[in-house]
Write a protein that holds these residues in place. Structure first.
Motif, PDB file in Angstrom:
ATOM      1  N   VAL A  82       0.839  -1.197   0.000  1.00  0.00           N
ATOM      2  CA  VAL A  82       0.000   0.000   0.000  1.00  0.00           C
ATOM      3  C   VAL A  82       0.874   1.248   0.000  1.00  0.00           C
ATOM      4  O   VAL A  82       2.099   1.173   0.157  1.00  0.00           O
ATOM      5  N   ALA A  83       0.230   2.406  -0.186  1.00  0.00           N
ATOM      6  CA  ALA A  83       0.906   3.700  -0.135  1.00  0.00           C
ATOM      7  C   ALA A  83       0.186   4.599   0.858  1.00  0.00           C
ATOM      8  O   ALA A  83      -1.053   4.638   0.888  1.00  0.00           O
ATOM      9  N   ALA A  84       0.940   5.343   1.648  1.00  0.00           N
ATOM     10  CA  ALA A  84       0.357   6.191   2.687  1.00  0.00           C
ATOM     11  C   ALA A  84      -0.534   7.279   2.102  1.00  0.00           C
ATOM     12  O   ALA A  84      -1.591   7.603   2.671  1.00  0.00           O
ATOM     13  N   ASP A  85      -0.148   7.844   0.950  1.00  0.00           N
ATOM     14  CA  ASP A  85      -0.956   8.928   0.379  1.00  0.00           C
ATOM     15  C   ASP A  85      -2.316   8.428  -0.092  1.00  0.00           C
ATOM     16  O   ASP A  85      -3.328   9.138   0.036  1.00  0.00           O
ATOM     17  N   GLU A  86      -2.369   7.205  -0.593  1.00  0.00           N
ATOM     18  CA  GLU A  86      -3.654   6.656  -1.018  1.00  0.00           C
ATOM     19  C   GLU A  86      -4.531   6.317   0.189  1.00  0.00           C
ATOM     20  O   GLU A  86      -5.747   6.554   0.165  1.00  0.00           O
ATOM     21  N   LEU A  87      -3.934   5.784   1.240  1.00  0.00           N
ATOM     22  CA  LEU A  87      -4.710   5.497   2.452  1.00  0.00           C
ATOM     23  C   LEU A  87      -5.269   6.780   3.058  1.00  0.00           C
ATOM     24  O   LEU A  87      -6.367   6.790   3.624  1.00  0.00           O
ATOM     25  N   ALA A  88      -4.527   7.878   2.931  1.00  0.00           N
ATOM     26  CA  ALA A  88      -5.001   9.163   3.455  1.00  0.00           C
ATOM     27  C   ALA A  88      -6.250   9.628   2.703  1.00  0.00           C
ATOM     28  O   ALA A  88      -7.183  10.184   3.303  1.00  0.00           O
ATOM     29  N   ILE A  89      -6.282   9.394   1.393  1.00  0.00           N
ATOM     30  CA  ILE A  89      -7.456   9.760   0.600  1.00  0.00           C
ATOM     31  C   ILE A  89      -8.666   8.944   1.041  1.00  0.00           C
ATOM     32  O   ILE A  89      -9.766   9.473   1.231  1.00  0.00           O
ATOM     33  N   VAL A  90      -8.466   7.643   1.224  1.00  0.00           N
ATOM     34  CA  VAL A  90      -9.563   6.775   1.655  1.00  0.00           C
ATOM     35  C   VAL A  90     -10.053   7.177   3.043  1.00  0.00           C
ATOM     36  O   VAL A  90     -11.266   7.223   3.304  1.00  0.00           O
ATOM     37  N   ALA A  91      -9.129   7.478   3.934  1.00  0.00           N
ATOM     38  CA  ALA A  91      -9.506   7.901   5.284  1.00  0.00           C
ATOM     39  C   ALA A  91     -10.372   9.155   5.242  1.00  0.00           C
ATOM     40  O   ALA A  91     -11.401   9.247   5.930  1.00  0.00           O
ATOM     41  N   GLU A  92      -9.975  10.119   4.430  1.00  0.00           N
ATOM     42  CA  GLU A  92     -10.761  11.359   4.310  1.00  0.00           C
ATOM     43  C   GLU A  92     -12.161  11.066   3.791  1.00  0.00           C
ATOM     44  O   GLU A  92     -13.154  11.625   4.277  1.00  0.00           O
ATOM     45  N   ARG A  93     -12.253  10.177   2.807  1.00  0.00           N
ATOM     46  CA  ARG A  93     -13.567   9.835   2.258  1.00  0.00           C
ATOM     47  C   ARG A  93     -14.447   9.121   3.268  1.00  0.00           C
ATOM     48  O   ARG A  93     -15.679   9.168   3.165  1.00  0.00           O
ATOM     49  N   MET A  94     -13.812   8.440   4.232  1.00  0.00           N
ATOM     50  CA  MET A  94     -14.573   7.736   5.267  1.00  0.00           C
ATOM     51  C   MET A  94     -14.787   8.586   6.503  1.00  0.00           C
ATOM     52  O   MET A  94     -15.394   8.139   7.482  1.00  0.00           O
ATOM     53  N   GLY A  95     -14.277   9.808   6.486  1.00  0.00           N
ATOM     54  CA  GLY A  95     -14.437  10.694   7.625  1.00  0.00           C
ATOM     55  C   GLY A  95     -13.561  10.327   8.810  1.00  0.00           C
ATOM     56  O   GLY A  95     -13.905  10.612   9.955  1.00  0.00           O
TER      57      GLY A  95
END
Length: 203
Positions: A82-95
């Protein structure tokens, strides 16, 4: 007459090389897919030593509807990247403030690869220590990983969180890969990324 040697209607993108690094490594040493930080990963042809997903073969599941569930098949999902920047995007979308890699069973966090999840199949990762990993495909997000996120993050509605993850993490959930050349992988290690030629198949 169609010239099969030089198809004019197919755009072929040339091979690419990139330099990346290992930001962190994790192993699933318990009874499920959730991982934990480790000093290094020891990789054999059967995957990560003592890992939940280790093995030359695995049992088919919902991702392989063409086989009866539980059919023995090649294990192309030995490693989760995985990549940290992509996980950050998913986290934001999940609130959420964050999604930790270990919550979704990641083994390697890569840094320095733009749009990591879009690396094509057959991409080779050459680690400085001598290990080689070959990308199989994108890791399709599922409700099981979503439930793990919801539980670890303390979401009020775990079921809703589990269902939300597959919707918002598509093409951002990283990659699954297998070991082509055994060795070890450690945090901070340099990686040479070799992207193969790419094209869109049109019959």
């Amino acid at each position: 007459m169609l010239d099969l040697a030089t198809p004019e209607d197919i755009d072929i993108l040339p091979r690419q090389k990139m330099v990346a690094s290992v930001a962190a490594v994790y192993g699933a040493r318990g009874g499920d897919f959730v991982t934990e930080p480790v000093g290094e990963l020891r990789l054999g042809f059967d995957g990560i030593a003592d890992d939940f997903h280790a093995g030359y073969t695995r049992r088919s599941g919902g991702r392989e509807p063409w086989y009866p569930r539980g059919t023995e098949m090649r294990n192309e999902r030995q490693i989760s990247i995985v990549a940290a920047d992509e996980l950050a995007i998913v986290a934001e979308r999940m609130g959420l403030a964050e999604i930790k890699p270990e919550w979704i069973g990641a083994n390697i966090v890569m840094a320095g690869v733009p749009r990591l999840s879009m690396l094509p199949s057959a991409t080779l990762l050459f680690f400085a220590g001598g290990t080689t990993i070959k990308v199989d495909a994108q890791n399709v997000p599922c409700r099981v990983a979503g439930q793990s996120i919801a539980e670890h993050a303390g979401m009020a509605d775990v079921t809703a969180g589990a269902l939300l993850f597959p919707k918002v993490a598509k093409r951002l959930r990283g990659l699954v890969a297998w070991v082509e050349k055994p060795g070890t992988v450690a945090s901070g290690e340099a990686v040479s990324v070799r992207v193969p030629e790419q094209w869109i198949y049109r019959p």
